[in-house]
Design a protein around this motif. Structure first.
Motif, mmCIF file in Angstrom:
data_model
loop_
_atom_site.group_PDB
_atom_site.id
_atom_site.type_symbol
_atom_site.label_atom_id
_atom_site.label_comp_id
_atom_site.label_asym_id
_atom_site.label_seq_id
_atom_site.Cartn_x
_atom_site.Cartn_y
_atom_site.Cartn_z
ATOM 1 N N MET C 154 48.704 44.991 32.748
ATOM 2 C CA MET C 154 48.645 44.561 34.337
ATOM 3 C C MET C 154 47.830 44.182 34.500
ATOM 4 S SD MET C 154 50.271 47.452 37.156
ATOM 5 C CE MET C 154 51.571 46.000 38.062
ATOM 6 N N PHE C 155 46.991 44.361 35.031
ATOM 7 C CA PHE C 155 45.337 43.019 34.961
ATOM 8 C C PHE C 155 44.264 42.308 33.852
ATOM 9 C CE2 PHE C 155 46.159 45.678 38.477
ATOM 10 C CZ PHE C 155 47.208 44.965 38.922
ATOM 11 N N ALA C 156 43.897 41.089 34.264
ATOM 12 C CA ALA C 156 42.938 40.664 33.730
ATOM 13 C C ALA C 156 41.657 40.422 34.116
ATOM 14 C CB ALA C 156 43.453 40.050 32.727
ATOM 15 N N PRO C 157 40.283 40.712 34.324
ATOM 16 C CA PRO C 157 39.646 40.877 35.431
ATOM 17 C C PRO C 157 38.738 39.677 34.706
ATOM 18 C CG PRO C 157 38.920 42.954 33.715
ATOM 19 C CD PRO C 157 39.932 41.836 33.558
ATOM 20 N N ALA C 158 38.562 38.601 35.750
ATOM 21 C CA ALA C 158 38.013 37.265 35.753
ATOM 22 C C ALA C 158 36.194 37.990 36.488
ATOM 23 C CB ALA C 158 38.031 36.211 36.597
ATOM 24 N N LEU C 159 35.229 37.139 35.925
ATOM 25 C CA LEU C 159 33.999 37.630 36.465
ATOM 26 C C LEU C 159 33.365 36.640 37.331
ATOM 27 C CD1 LEU C 159 31.298 38.701 36.751
ATOM 28 C CD2 LEU C 159 30.559 37.110 34.310
ATOM 29 N N ARG C 160 33.398 36.833 38.792
ATOM 30 C CA ARG C 160 33.172 35.794 39.373
ATOM 31 C C ARG C 160 31.740 35.496 40.126
ATOM 32 N NH1 ARG C 160 36.948 33.523 43.507
ATOM 33 N NH2 ARG C 160 36.052 31.809 44.378
ATOM 34 N N ILE C 161 31.359 34.292 40.243
ATOM 35 C CA ILE C 161 29.617 34.236 39.704
ATOM 36 C C ILE C 161 29.472 33.275 40.841
ATOM 37 C CG2 ILE C 161 29.353 34.246 36.995
ATOM 38 C CD1 ILE C 161 29.381 31.377 37.046
ATOM 39 N N ASP C 162 30.514 33.269 42.015
ATOM 40 C CA ASP C 162 29.507 32.033 42.688
ATOM 41 C C ASP C 162 28.094 32.404 43.137
ATOM 42 O OD1 ASP C 162 32.160 32.282 42.334
ATOM 43 O OD2 ASP C 162 32.609 31.540 45.005
ATOM 44 N N PRO C 163 28.067 33.537 43.757
ATOM 45 C CA PRO C 163 26.449 33.481 44.500
ATOM 46 C C PRO C 163 25.372 33.777 43.106
ATOM 47 C CG PRO C 163 27.756 35.909 44.825
ATOM 48 C CD PRO C 163 27.921 34.370 44.098
ATOM 49 N N LEU C 164 26.121 33.955 41.854
ATOM 50 C CA LEU C 164 24.439 33.787 41.086
ATOM 51 C C LEU C 164 24.471 32.359 40.626
ATOM 52 C CD1 LEU C 164 25.966 36.091 38.401
ATOM 53 C CD2 LEU C 164 24.075 36.489 39.707
ATOM 54 N N VAL C 165 25.860 31.224 41.431
ATOM 55 C CA VAL C 165 25.038 30.052 41.285
ATOM 56 C C VAL C 165 24.055 29.195 42.727
ATOM 57 C CG1 VAL C 165 25.932 27.686 40.969
ATOM 58 C CG2 VAL C 165 26.487 29.344 38.723
ATOM 59 N N LEU C 166 25.346 29.253 43.563
ATOM 60 C CA LEU C 166 25.086 29.064 44.688
ATOM 61 C C LEU C 166 23.887 29.560 45.898
ATOM 62 C CD1 LEU C 166 29.178 28.496 45.429
ATOM 63 C CD2 LEU C 166 27.022 26.882 44.418
ATOM 64 N N ALA C 167 23.935 30.658 45.509
ATOM 65 C CA ALA C 167 22.155 31.527 46.425
ATOM 66 C C ALA C 167 22.083 31.667 44.876
ATOM 67 C CB ALA C 167 23.218 32.693 46.790
#
Ligand code: ZN
Ligand code: ZN
Ligand code: ZN
Lengths: 436, 436, 436
Positions: C154-167
């Motif tokens: 049903m699903f497929a994950p996406a690794l969200r990395i905003d803080p690893l760049v922006l913070a």
């Protein structure tokens, strides 16, 4: 909103009208393709095939036109949605008897027909005059070209000056100007004299109607004092370092100087704004160019337009963002006319958006219609088909809104396609020569 | 997409609705033209005629209205496509009995009829109330104007403050504020007190509903400390040099201060964003203004909107580029309402694009509809015609997409045309005075 | 232009097609709402209600979902025009038996029905699979999430990395990466190793298909030397001052590094461009975010796209201004695909404009369709309804213009909705698991 019936009726009328093609890269001595693979090789299609996943070497490494098409067959469905591909198939339908989709089952017949037809004597004249009713085609000509003997009833040259501005600091530019003119260049003044003689030759010997240049989004135009520019030029000529800011000043000085040459020679100055070169590096030739938007790209031209009221500036722009600002310029500057729909704006939706806006905002006499940018006359078939449909749709919309009568709509179409460019580019004098 | 029949049906309903006109330059003591030449003299038309090749002296050197129109006759077909020209002819049709095109064969009859009708007593009331059902018209008033005696059932003043911000460093501004208020100005604090008294007078003596200012694309708004601004003001008052950056700080300080005056006096702050003045230099008055786009033109207002939640900001913008960003602001800021379609955005296609987007994105209660910008009440006839058609087209589209029922569509129309501006500008209290 | 009949016929076909949803925030272990108040609480609706004048405390201070809806009832007509509100009512109609408008007379029945239905076992599966025929839904997952046990059919994950760049300069980011990975971070090299292990875990343990990040309009991407970045990182880790320019360099270095991780792990890199956070300060959570346009927002990515031909970049953008520039990138870069319509561009008119342009310019295989951005699976019902209608309208237009046959139109639709995302995100391998 317009009814299909009204669109088709207007389209039928529009497609009978005479046309001036305001910008092409046709070769005056060989205006057509050799066969369909030349037409297939258009950089729009090459870019799309690479983008759609066709391997670089299969497309660009192909040894013959036939091989290139054959290699591309499995990838064609992947680009079958684009306006470019529709245009390609439309050419094949109109000129080479294609039925159905261009592909495995049909391409060889199209190829064979194209080989035969493209080599018939007078083929390009048949396409341009009989099929399309194009009465005059503007060309794109380098300053060192010899145009002796071109058919003046069919073509009108445009002196393309990109390197004379954008590479004005390079020794090879100076060398090639010297070579083209036989004049020695030891100073900025010499350089301008030599370039001035090119303008004069193009106008008076070759009957050129315009000078043309494509400018990047960040080009800035502002008056620069002769003495300042002369020093920078000297330094460049001597192979010494020129800063970015100095280069900007030198370019702008020359840009203004060439505008004066347009004025002296009665040439329209065609400015094509906004291209970024080589955005995608591993591209087919020209297929990696794109654009970006600098908010001052149009604003920077205001001073120039105010200073040279005697020069007609014919502007086109590569993005949709500044269409509206350009329309406002076309509305208020008497010496600013607006041309066609260029490259990334030559798509049905963008054409319709721009036309609708221009027809509402700008006096109709300021608008030039067709701007095919074709390299082979066969491509003009596709461009005319897309453009005239968008035009008919816009006009039909105005008719249904009761803003235009059908008569006014058709009069507007004729203005765009034919009368305006005749007026702007001073083609009247030659009209006797042309078929009527 | 919407069927012509549905558009016309909705249009019929919309055209019966009451209207508030949110921005005009009507003269409260003489709201109409003297004859059709005043209407013809609209700067939109002057600009188009010059742009279309009519010689400057023939148009602007004409000694009488009649002479101007007579001189223009050969040039009229050249602008006959524009929305402005359609509007002019529509006025002549609706008010002065024009049949067919305005030109050689018809103009004298129109002129004669206009002379007669425009001078009938109550003419402007007939146009505004009978013909258009406009229930209240916002004006544009200088801070030194005396509005005693204007008809409060018909008009609502707006205090225009452009020079009080954009020319705040000029001695003549200070002098004229002193004269208008009878208050001595020796410091920034004095200046603000004097301007504050103007705001107070406009609200409490004249019943003003808003303050208004037109800001250039590069205007920047940010909080500036009183003490900093006071020093800059002193320097300007003493005739000493003020740097660009200091000027920017002084302007912004005053801009914030006037926002507080809006808050204190319960005035809407109408911000008209993006005009560049005198882009084309050899223009008819106002006919050389245009616009450009600074990417931070809207962004710069965020702090202000956050700091003054009690002030209703009514925004309009002169380009299509930032329509979308403006719609997002209108969506999220409770104190940001969005008005009409101003100048270069008052064209059928641009109105439709903006309306469609706003109706999808912004709560309907945040939208003001008509923004005619008329100088004579007769022009409002044209503006209402163009605006209501665009509105009906948008609504029809939504109905055909099943996003709106017809009832909801008409309710939306009534909101835009009437109820929202009544709500935003606080016109309810005076409603008893108005015809219902 | 397209006839209503043709639109409806195409829409009927389109709505039977399988769909991949390319971006959501669904919770894999609890994908649906608890009742209609969760659905009502969507930040689009919260923002509109506040903007339309509903008092902050009445909306956000409500103690229960019921109370919130009850408080909002008088304000609902004020937002009843928006696409968001249409979407909410559509959900209630489709899933909870709403007839007529959601309001005083109907909300309690809807609430009761929603409570019952949302708690039925398999409810989310019924919505996603039965109602919508969505075959795979991309998720948004933090780097410290444990995805063990999610339903891979049903699903497929996406690794969200905003803080690893922006913070990336914040000690708490480093601390949380240490915690998530169990790896000690004393240097940039350690940090990248730790983040690299997260990428590896997401791909190989969790079957992630992409990494995703949302970038502000002024983000700049350019290659930064390891040694330079390492020194800046050390300084940040030591709690010392990092200048704006240093921070920009560190961010960009890491952004390039994570691109390499995408390459190493065969992940698509999903870039969501252009959000400005907390534009309106007194907003509901996420309801105060908006956007602005930096002219170099897309240009800045060119180098990255050229350097990583092996990474598929999936781009979407939050403004309409740069849609055209994005389309040109999608046309020329083989590794640039274009996704959906995000947030402030997910409105019927904007979708239609973007789709029309993309279908004309970009090879169809480069386009991903649905990008619902849903937080609850019920919202996907509304997003699919809006998107598929806009798609059908675009296709119908092309069919009426004779650019597409109906067959080609439907093939294009299937490509966008299903086949392209399957191809781009490498979902084929798992297809056996999915229902066919
Ligand atoms: Zn060209
Ligand atoms: Zn005005
Ligand atoms: Zn999201």
């Amino acid at each position: 909103m317009p009814s299909k019936e009204l669109v088709e009726r207007l389209l039928g009328e529009v497609r009978r009208m005479p046309i001036i093609d305001c910008h092409t890269h046709l070769r005056w001595n060989h205006a057509g393709a050799d066969d369909v693979s030349d037409i297939f090789g258009y950089h729009y299609i090459m870019a799309e095939l690479l983008s759609a996943g066709m391997p670089h070497e299969k497309l660009l490494g192909a040894q013959t036109g036939r091989e290139r098409i054959r290699n591309a067959l499995p990838y064609l469905p992947r680009i079958s949605n684009t306006a470019t591909w529709w245009g390609f198939e439309e050419i094949c339908r109109r000129l080479f008897g294609l039925k159905g989709a261009f592909g495995e089952a049909t391409w060889e017949d199209v190829f064979a027909t194209s080989e035969r037809r493209c080599r018939e004597p007078g083929w390009h004249r048949e396409v341009i005059e009989e099929t399309l009713n194009v009465r005059r085609t503007m060309l794109t000509n380098n300053y060192d070209e010899d145009l002796t003997g071109y058919d003046r009833s069919m073509f009108a040259p445009a002196l393309r000056i990109d390197p004379l501005v954008l590479a004005c600091d390079r020794p090879e530019t100076v060398a090639s100007v010297q070579k083209a003119t036989g004049m020695e260049v030891r100073s900025l003044s010499d350089f301008k004299k030599a370039v001035g003689s090119v303008f004069h030759r193009f106008r008076h010997d070759f009957g050129a109607r315009s000078s043309a240049i494509s400018l990047p989004p960040d080009f800035s135009a502002f008056p620069v004092h002769e003495g300042d520019a002369a020093q920078i030029f000297d330094r460049a000529l001597a192979g010494r370092r020129v800063t970015d800011d100095e280069f900007r000043r030198l370019r702008s000085h020359l840009f203004y100087a060439y505008t004066a040459f347009c004025q002296d020679n009665g040439l329209v100055f065609q400015l094509m704004l906004g291209v970024d070169r080589l955005v995608y590096l591993n591209a087919a030739p020209s297929g990696g160019d794109a654009f970006s938007t600098d908010p001052s790209m149009l604003r920077t031209l205001r001073d120039l337009l105010n200073r040279y009221p005697g020069v007609t500036f014919d502007l086109c722009i590569l993005n949709r963002v500044q269409m509206h600002e350009l329309a406002a310029m076309g509305k208020i500057f008497p010496n600013c006319v607006v041309s066609g729909h260029w490259w990334y704006t030559f798509y049905p939706g963008a054409i319709r958006e721009a036309l609708r806006e221009r027809l509402e905002m700008i006096p109709v006499v300021k608008l030039n219609g067709l701007f095919s940018d074709s390299y082979y006359c066969e491509w003009t078939v596709a461009k005319v088909a897309v453009y005239t449909r968008a035009l008919a749709e816009c006009l039909a919309e105005k008719v249904e809104q009761a803003y235009f009568s059908e008569d006014r709509a058709l009069w507007v179409a004729r203005r765009l396609l034919y009368e305006n460019p005749v007026e702007h580019f001073g083609l009247q004098a030659d009209e006797q020569l042309a078929r009527t």
